[in-house]
Design an enzyme around this catalytic site. Structure first.
Site, PDB file in Angstrom:
ATOM      1  N   PRO A  39       0.824  -1.219   0.000  1.00  0.00           N
ATOM      2  CA  PRO A  39       0.000   0.000   0.000  1.00  0.00           C
ATOM      3  C   PRO A  39       0.852   1.261   0.000  1.00  0.00           C
ATOM      4  O   PRO A  39       1.955   1.254   0.563  1.00  0.00           O
ATOM      5  CB  PRO A  39      -0.802  -0.112   1.311  1.00  0.00           C
ATOM      6  N   ASP A  40       0.364   2.328  -0.643  1.00  0.00           N
ATOM      7  CA  ASP A  40       1.086   3.608  -0.556  1.00  0.00           C
ATOM      8  C   ASP A  40       0.612   4.346   0.688  1.00  0.00           C
ATOM      9  O   ASP A  40      -0.091   3.779   1.533  1.00  0.00           O
ATOM     10  CB  ASP A  40       0.920   4.425  -1.846  1.00  0.00           C
ATOM     11  N   PHE A  41       1.007   5.585   0.864  1.00  0.00           N
ATOM     12  CA  PHE A  41       0.589   6.347   2.041  1.00  0.00           C
ATOM     13  C   PHE A  41      -0.756   7.029   1.819  1.00  0.00           C
ATOM     14  O   PHE A  41      -1.635   6.998   2.648  1.00  0.00           O
ATOM     15  CB  PHE A  41       1.621   7.447   2.347  1.00  0.00           C
ATOM     16  N   ARG A  42      -0.875   7.702   0.650  1.00  0.00           N
ATOM     17  CA  ARG A  42      -1.934   8.710   0.548  1.00  0.00           C
ATOM     18  C   ARG A  42      -3.083   8.400  -0.400  1.00  0.00           C
ATOM     19  O   ARG A  42      -3.985   9.218  -0.529  1.00  0.00           O
ATOM     20  CB  ARG A  42      -1.317  10.067   0.177  1.00  0.00           C
ATOM     21  N   ASN A 113      11.010   5.233  -2.159  1.00  0.00           N
ATOM     22  CA  ASN A 113      10.535   3.967  -1.595  1.00  0.00           C
ATOM     23  C   ASN A 113      11.595   3.304  -0.735  1.00  0.00           C
ATOM     24  O   ASN A 113      12.794   3.449  -0.967  1.00  0.00           O
ATOM     25  CB  ASN A 113      10.076   3.028  -2.713  1.00  0.00           C
ATOM     26  N   ASP A 115      11.190  -0.057  -0.104  1.00  0.00           N
ATOM     27  CA  ASP A 115      10.923  -1.487  -0.288  1.00  0.00           C
ATOM     28  C   ASP A 115      12.043  -2.225  -1.014  1.00  0.00           C
ATOM     29  O   ASP A 115      11.978  -3.442  -1.195  1.00  0.00           O
ATOM     30  CB  ASP A 115       9.589  -1.690  -1.033  1.00  0.00           C
ATOM     31  N   HIS A 132      15.018   8.064   0.863  1.00  0.00           N
ATOM     32  CA  HIS A 132      14.520   7.902   2.228  1.00  0.00           C
ATOM     33  C   HIS A 132      15.097   6.662   2.897  1.00  0.00           C
ATOM     34  O   HIS A 132      14.502   6.095   3.805  1.00  0.00           O
ATOM     35  CB  HIS A 132      12.984   7.865   2.238  1.00  0.00           C
TER      36      HIS A 132
END
Ligand code: CNA
Length: 316
Positions: A39-42, A113, A115, A132
């Protein structure tokens, strides 16, 4: 494909084909990994923030807040266990970036990302900037002792609630940049160099990001006016929305759809398909793979259920 999408792909492909010596910079975010089941954040409804907001956290972003982590690391560890690299395989969009690399046409991938799917797709570390951070490096936040990538997985699989340092019992944290922490030096140094090399033959492709997290979100603004910027996203975001330029290109749709169409237009479809087949047969990357919308929804459900079990406020 609708006309506007066809137009966008044709324009991107033409610029790339007409300038065989130029290389592409990709600026990417969580939207290129949602089809992998992460899932993404927004994204409304399916994004983590909408779902975390229902929980008893002081604020949805607290899971990635360094001060909150120091007081209560459980929500982050719970999330980390669910999002742990190795549980997913790269999307078509990751694969297309690898094809750009194989063709000698990749200048750089700047990713937000965590991941590590760019690595899983085979992007070389010198062409990759994990702005990040990632799960690949881990350290104790007290004594700074470093730990290998599998430290979380091992501890969580062993049923341990916390990942504590063997030396000092401090908390082990992956080198993911939390709110309140600095981005890696490599991010600033590489971008400062890359941006000076952009010209009217270059193209910067921004994909799968809401452009809401700074300083990454300001990168498209810093692209020289002569350089074409292309946005591949479900919605228009950031500078593309607030300060659009005449030569901007917008593809409104899924990153994977764009990847396939772009590969087709560039005559690279067989390379993309071969890479997909190779990754499908890679046992490690297909282990426990969740995919697509169903995978993403199931993942959000399972994260929320696990987090619900925690007494989020009492520990703070
Ligand atoms: P975000 O704020 O959640 O935005 C995602 C954007 O992608 C939105 O604009 C969506 O419309 C768009 N989008 C979603 N699905 C697709 C799709 N299939 N095709 C095209 N566009 C799509 O995420 P950002 O990356 O902008 O925010 C930065 C945060 C998110 C970073 O700090 C990351 O660490 C963090 N994050 C990373 C992951 C990951 O590593 N996969 C997952 C969740 C959050």
């Amino acid at each position: 494909m609708k006309d506007k999408k066809v137009d966008a792909i044709k324009k991107i492909a033409k610029l790339i084909s007409d300038n065989p010596d130029s290389k592409v910079i990709f600026l990417v975010g969580a939207g290129i990994s949602t089809s992998c089941g992460i899932p993404d954040f927004r994204s409304p409804g399916t994004g983590l923030y909408d779902n975390l907001a229902k929980l008893n956290l002081p604020f949805a972003e607290a899971v990635f807040d360094i001060e909150y982590f120091e007081q209560n690391p459980k929500p982050f560890y719970t999330l980390a266990k669910e999002l742990y690299p190795g549980n997913y395989k790269p999307s078509k969009f990751h694969q297309l970036m690898k094809v750009f690399q194989d063709k000698g046409r990749l200048h750089r991938v700047f990713t937000q990302n965590i991941d590590t799917l760019e690595r899983a797709a085979g992007i070389h570390s010198d062409l990759l900037v994990e702005a990040h951070g990632s799960f690949a490096l881990n350290h104790c936040i007290s004594c700074k002792k470093e730990y290998p990538q599998n430290v979380f997985k091992d501890k969580m699989l062993a049923g341990e609630e916390f990942a504590n340092c063997e030396e000092c019992e401090g908390l082990i944290k992956p080198q993911i940049v939390f709110f309140g922490e600095n981005l890696p030096r490599k991010f600033f140094l590489t971008w400062d160099k890359d941006v000076t090399e952009l010209d009217d033959k270059s193209i910067v492709v921004v994909a799968g990001t809401s452009l809401a997290v700074y300083p990454f979100a300001s990168l498209p603004e810093e692209v020289p006016k002569a350089t074409t910027r292309a946005l591949i996203n479900l919605e228009k975001v950031g500078d593309f929305k607030t300060n659009p330029r005449k030569c901007d290109i917008f593809y409104s749709g899924s990153a994977d759809g764009a990847a396939t169409e772009l590969a087709k237009e560039l005559g690279w479809l067989s390379e993309l398909d071969s890479l997909s087949k190779l990754l499908e047969t890679d046992e490690e990357s297909t282990e426990n793979v969740a995919s697509g919308k169903e995978g993403e929804a199931a993942k959000v459900d399972s994260i929320v259920k696990d987090l619900e079990k925690l007494e989020l406020k009492e520990d703070t």
